[in-house]
Scaffold this active site. Structure first.
Site, short mmCIF file in Angstrom:
data_model
loop_
_atom_site.label_atom_id
_atom_site.label_comp_id
_atom_site.label_asym_id
_atom_site.label_seq_id
_atom_site.Cartn_x
_atom_site.Cartn_y
_atom_site.Cartn_z
N VAL A 137 -0.94 -3.72 6.25
CA VAL A 137 -0.19 -2.76 7.07
C VAL A 137 0.04 -1.47 6.27
O VAL A 137 -0.16 -0.36 6.78
CB VAL A 137 1.16 -3.35 7.56
N ASP A 184 7.25 -3.48 11.92
CA ASP A 184 7.57 -4.68 12.70
C ASP A 184 9.04 -4.88 13.02
O ASP A 184 9.40 -5.91 13.59
CB ASP A 184 7.07 -5.96 12.01
N PRO A 207 4.06 -4.24 -6.29
CA PRO A 207 3.50 -4.97 -7.43
C PRO A 207 2.01 -5.23 -7.17
O PRO A 207 1.61 -5.37 -6.02
CB PRO A 207 4.27 -6.30 -7.43
N ALA A 208 1.21 -5.26 -8.23
CA ALA A 208 -0.20 -5.63 -8.08
C ALA A 208 -0.26 -7.10 -7.66
O ALA A 208 0.70 -7.85 -7.92
CB ALA A 208 -0.93 -5.40 -9.40
#
Lengths: 220, 220
Positions: free
Chosen positions: B23, B110, B43-44
């Site tokens: 998204v 959402d 965060p990765a």
């Protein structure tokens, strides 16, 4: 660069509209349709359409606070959005500068560099809304394209959107679960399949009975 | 109540995007296309499309400041717009509350009540942009309607908009005059007549020579 086209929620937000002519009349229509609270600042006489909305239409007059005078600085206090549509270029410019200093989004009619957003050309059919923007290249052309879209889309498409909205609401009742969760994802998947399998024309003919039948048949 | 559909100008404005999934990838695309400066907090690992835009695409990476970590309150400092697309409902809720206290427009993916604006479904063809909104009744349906519009409009309509923009620019050079003034009104009247007399298909075939010829023939 492109614009970022967004559907703005301004229900009960305070919009300052400076001006009482035909351009202001157009602005007023769209802003009131979005359930905003409008402060209108303009010396009399007002454009007849504005006059009607301020003094006669019981659906709109409670949402409008009218000051029959020119703009004063204090008009910007507590405001969420500013629209000006006046011939006085230097006052417009001053309002724009002050609004920006206060971080209030502003639109000065006909002066693109003094607009944080443009209105474009707008089509509405019930809950369905379409915006056509030409990035300032041609407002008239935006109108023509909007009219073309209006002619090409099925006239009852607003109905289809309404019906699909009902279907979603019913589905949520039968399969509750918060956004982002597993049930929510399954619900979304099912809605996507229904929309893919049915044509827009079919969706618009869907009635309450069919919605129940569709869900009873098993929503997954 | 309806939404107010607007073409937002966010060139060089600072947009905070919290989230690194699919998204967020969609949000990033539209925001970058509007020439915003993006601060990305996630965060990765990032979604591959986001990773590409942050680390590989020379057209977009200079516009992105990436912090490989979770959201912290200071991320909201100096920001003009906030978008969150994370699964953590309580963090989203907290970001929304803080953003609203600071009067920064916010969209929590959402969660409609935590959105000051919706994205809807978006079509772009050069300078022509179309937004389809169903007021939250059916995002999938908004996509279908957008696709229908895309199919129904002439493919070279973006060209037509570009050409009309050129014609307007040339006309302004030949007949200068400030917005709201008499010459400006005559210019607008002429542009309206040209757009009325020519079909969208004809406008899109207009080349530079024709633009000059049209103006030479007498713009009034």
């Amino acid at each position: 660069g492109a614009s970022l086209l967004l559907a703005w929620q301004i229900r009960n937000k305070r919009v300052l509209l400076v001006g009482g002519g035909p351009v202001a009349a157009g602005r007023l229509t769209w802003v009131l349709a979005s359930d905003a609270l409008v402060t209108l600042v303009a010396p009399a006489p007002l454009h007849p359409e504005i006059h009607y909305r301020v003094f006669e239409d019981p659906a709109t007059s409670p949402s409008i606070t009218y000051h029959p005078r020119k703009f004063i600085d204090a008009d910007l206090d507590g405001v969420d959005m500013v629209l000006t549509a006046i011939d006085d270029v230097s006052t417009s410019h001053r309002i724009c500068k002050m609004a920006r200093a206060k971080k209030i989004p502003v639109n000065v009619a006909d002066v693109p560099p003094e607009c944080d957003f443009y209105f474009g050309s707008h089509y509405r059919n019930g809950p369905l809304q379409v915006l056509v923007s030409t990035g300032g290249k041609g407002p008239k052309l935006a109108n023509l394209i909007r009219r073309r879209i209006e002619e090409l889309l099925p006239a009852d498409l607003g109905e289809a959107v309404e019906k699909v909205g009902k279907l979603r609401t019913e589905l949520r009742k039968r399969a509750p679960g918060h956004a982002g969760g597993d049930v929510s994802k399954r619900r979304m998947g099912w809605m996507v399949r229904v929309c893919d399998e049915w044509s827009l024309e079919e969706l618009s003919t869907m009635d309450d009975k069919m919605i129940i039948a569709l869900l009873d048949r098993g929503w997954e």
